[in-house]
Motif scaffolding. Structure first.
Motif, PDB file in Angstrom:
ATOM      1  N   ARG A 191      57.765  14.538  67.013  1.00 59.42           N
ATOM      2  CA  ARG A 191      58.755  15.072  67.961  1.00 59.42           C
ATOM      3  C   ARG A 191      59.478  16.262  67.349  1.00 59.42           C
ATOM      4  O   ARG A 191      59.824  17.225  68.042  1.00 59.42           O
ATOM      5  N   ARG A 192      59.716  16.172  66.056  1.00 59.33           N
ATOM      6  CA  ARG A 192      60.362  17.289  65.359  1.00 59.33           C
ATOM      7  C   ARG A 192      59.516  18.558  65.488  1.00 59.33           C
ATOM      8  O   ARG A 192      60.046  19.650  65.734  1.00 59.33           O
ATOM      9  N   LYS A 193      58.210  18.422  65.328  1.00 61.28           N
ATOM     10  CA  LYS A 193      57.309  19.573  65.499  1.00 61.28           C
ATOM     11  C   LYS A 193      57.352  20.077  66.942  1.00 61.28           C
ATOM     12  O   LYS A 193      57.347  21.287  67.198  1.00 61.28           O
ATOM     13  N   ALA A 194      57.396  19.140  67.889  1.00 57.36           N
ATOM     14  CA  ALA A 194      57.347  19.506  69.309  1.00 57.36           C
ATOM     15  C   ALA A 194      58.557  20.322  69.725  1.00 57.36           C
ATOM     16  O   ALA A 194      58.441  21.255  70.531  1.00 57.36           O
ATOM     17  N   PHE A 195      59.727  19.988  69.201  1.00 51.43           N
ATOM     18  CA  PHE A 195      60.925  20.754  69.538  1.00 51.43           C
ATOM     19  C   PHE A 195      60.791  22.215  69.096  1.00 51.43           C
ATOM     20  O   PHE A 195      61.418  23.104  69.678  1.00 51.43           O
ATOM     21  N   LYS A 196      59.988  22.456  68.082  1.00 49.34           N
ATOM     22  CA  LYS A 196      59.810  23.822  67.571  1.00 49.34           C
ATOM     23  C   LYS A 196      58.755  24.609  68.323  1.00 49.34           C
ATOM     24  O   LYS A 196      58.720  25.838  68.268  1.00 49.34           O
ATOM     25  N   THR A 197      57.853  23.897  69.010  1.00 53.50           N
ATOM     26  CA  THR A 197      56.694  24.554  69.621  1.00 53.50           C
ATOM     27  C   THR A 197      56.577  24.347  71.128  1.00 53.50           C
ATOM     28  O   THR A 197      55.792  25.036  71.781  1.00 53.50           O
ATOM     29  N   ASP A 198      57.311  23.378  71.672  1.00 58.25           N
ATOM     30  CA  ASP A 198      57.189  22.966  73.076  1.00 58.25           C
ATOM     31  C   ASP A 198      55.813  22.373  73.378  1.00 58.25           C
ATOM     32  O   ASP A 198      55.378  22.356  74.529  1.00 58.25           O
ATOM     33  N   LYS A 199      55.153  21.861  72.371  1.00 51.87           N
ATOM     34  CA  LYS A 199      53.880  21.169  72.563  1.00 51.87           C
ATOM     35  C   LYS A 199      54.130  19.687  72.276  1.00 51.87           C
ATOM     36  O   LYS A 199      54.229  19.282  71.103  1.00 51.87           O
ATOM     37  N   TYR A 200      54.205  18.887  73.322  1.00 49.46           N
ATOM     38  CA  TYR A 200      54.685  17.513  73.197  1.00 49.46           C
ATOM     39  C   TYR A 200      53.583  16.460  73.207  1.00 49.46           C
ATOM     40  O   TYR A 200      53.864  15.275  73.047  1.00 49.46           O
TER      41      TYR A 200
END
Length: 547
Positions: free
Chosen positions: A200-209
């Motif tokens: 989720r931490r990565k997703a907040f940075k990329t908008d890839k969930y």
């Protein structure tokens, strides 16, 4: 680089200003009195649970999750209104509280009518789009990311529409989230929770969930859960494209969860027996999803705005559905609060005396639980291969909620008849369902669940599901009710299966309304001062984690 910086500054300024004109007029004494009544329509409930089931490190994570949730709350304010400065302009404390409940000057459970002087209609696109943007202008924009769940549209310094990813538009707030997630990951002992938070931490940075959604689906044995991010698209009433930020902090009720675990394996058979044309039930629902019960200990953002969510069915990504199914999380303490404070008093007022004993919490729990399961039934793509969300546009949310309502009732009836649900009768399920409709049509035409329930209520009335007695109470005709269930389910599944946007729009316009006879019943509920919904006393003190 300078042009980019200037544009992002323009975006930030736009995000920090409200989507409507600001009020500077003080409220009158009469408005204060009215506002007090409005606030008190939301029964106050304290959110807590037994935290002793958690480990010491899990208890240490909760304050971190609350801080992240508070950021989600601020981001939702930006998306729906613009910022919180409206609260500084309101002198009446009751009006200010009501604005906090509604996240702005528009009353969500009253068709988004403005209640703060000086405001007009709420923009259908909230703050996801420029308020002066036309649909034609949007359609003409040649940018495939314009329909993404995770972008906003703004005007650049030349006045042209430009698409901005969430991770850029909300960069400052998400940097704080990133830091807090790092702290939570370091404390997490459960492998599933640690992986989910990491993804989720990565997703907040990329908008890839997608990867974080898959990781969340694989969280099977943890007691502490955290639903966080841009998730539901109800707030975008212009197109239904944009996801709004929210957060739930949850603690599992293991005993109740164990009792429900068996039902997900029955989904393929229930799908096969749906009362509709075979082409609208050809997809095979996933059985790897879980069905669990939680106490919710914190709400923030979209899920906390006006009517409070009492069950979760996520993720929304159809690709995850195909691979993993969904997780259905029943929020038992919130559900019980709504039953005790709202549904049961309504039933005592409006359900015929001969059937009042059929209104039971266990039936309400089953109706809500299988509403969420029912989102996984039917089809995810139209007969033309198009995503339902894209095909039905802004009509999707109301019709999808309507599908979940009626197929949830279908599932409860089927499982009772199979002997799988033994603590309620079919009549309990139907009578409690009707009482539930009387509760939720109060959400109003400005809310997807309210629209869905109006359509269902009117269909039931037209098909003789209930009669009104001389004293204005409702008596359910069980034979007609079971026939109407089949007809309404078939109608919804056809609309979704065909992706019939025009048909969905026309039907909802005609039938998603409160008729005079129903209004009389709602007036009785209002006169009896029965709460419309609930509001929460929540946070560290409520949980006993702070003095």
């Amino acid at each position: 680089m300078k042009k980019t910086a200037l544009f992002l500054t323009t975006v930030a300024v736009a995000l920090m200003s409200g989507c409507g004109s600001k009020n500077t007029e003080p409220a009158s004494a009469d408005e204060k009195s009215e506002m007090q009544k409005k606030v008190e329509e939301f029964a106050e409930v304290t959110l807590t649970t037994d935290l002793n089931v958690l480990s010491e490190k899990e208890r240490q994570i909760i304050p971190i999750f609350i801080q992240i949730a508070e950021i989600m709350d601020d981001l939702f304010w930006q998306q729906t209104y613009g910022d919180k400065t409206i609260l500084d302009t309101i002198s009446d404390p009751w009006m200010k509280q009501f604005a906090m409940i509604n996240y702005g000057p528009w009353e969500r459970l009253n068709s988004n009518k403005p209640f703060v002087p000086g405001y007009g209609e709420k923009p259908q696109g909230a703050c996801f789009y420029p308020t002066d943007m036309t649909k034609e202008e949007f359609e003409a924009l040649a940018d495939k990311e314009k329909t993404s769940l995770y972008t906003i549209l703004r005007r650049n310094d030349e006045g042209k529409l430009t698409v901005v990813p969430y991770h850029e538009a909300y960069k400052e707030q998400l940097a704080k989230v990133d830091s807090l997630l790092g702290e939570a990951i370091a404390l997490a002992e459960n492998a599933g929770l640690k992986k989910y938070l990491t993804e989720r931490r990565k997703a907040f940075k990329t908008d890839k969930y997608y990867e974080s959604d898959i990781a969340w689906m694989d969280m099977k044995d943890g007691l502490l859960d955290f639903v966080v991010g841009p998730i539901e698209n109800y707030e975008d009433e212009l197109f239904g494209y944009k996801a709004a930020y929210e957060a739930f902090i949850l603690v599992k009720d293991q005993k109740w969860s164990d009792d429900l675990a068996k039902f997900t394996k029955m989904l393929p058979e229930l799908q096969k027996n749906l009362p509709c044309d075979p082409k609208y039930k050809k997809e095979l629902p996933g059985t790897d999803s879980d069905l669990n019960v939680y106490d919710v200990i914190y709400y923030a953002g979209d899920c906390n705005s006006a009517s409070k969510t009492i069950a979760i069915n996520l993720p929304n990504d159809e690709n995850v559905h195909v691979k993993k199914g969904t997780r259905r999380l029943q929020l038992k303490n919130a559900m019980k609060a709504k039953f005790d404070n709202i549904l049961l008093p309504i039933a005592q007022l409006l359900i015929d005396d001969s059937q009042i004993d059929n209104v039971k919490f266990d039936a309400f729990f089953s109706d809500v639980t299988f509403h969420e399961v029912a989102h996984g039934l039917g089809v995810k793509t139209t007969t033309k291969g198009e995503s339902l969300r894209k095909a039905l546009k802004e009509q999707y949310s109301a019709w999808e909620e309507g599908k979940a309502d009626i197929l949830g009732l279908y599932m409860v009836q089927s499982l009772i008849e199979k002997g799988e649900i033994t603590n309620i009768s079919v009549e309990d399920a139907y009578v409690t369902f009707i009482a539930g409709l009387l509760r939720s049509v109060r959400f109003g035409a400005g809310e997807a669940h309210g629209q869905a329930n109006m359509m269902c209520f009117n269909y039931f009335e037209d098909n003789g599901v209930f009669e009104r007695t001389k004293d204005g109470k409702y008596k359910v005709n069980m034979e007609k009710a079971q026939e109407a269930l089949k007809g309404w389910a078939a109608k919804i599944l056809q609309v979704e299966g065909e992706g019939d946007y025009e048909g969905a729009k026309a039907y909802r316009a005609e039938n998603g309304v409160i008729r005079p006879s129903l209004q009389e019943s709602l007036d009785k509920i209002s006169a009896a001062n029965i709460p419309v919904d609930i509001r929460y006393n929540q946070g560290m003190k409520a949980l006993g984690l702070a003095k």
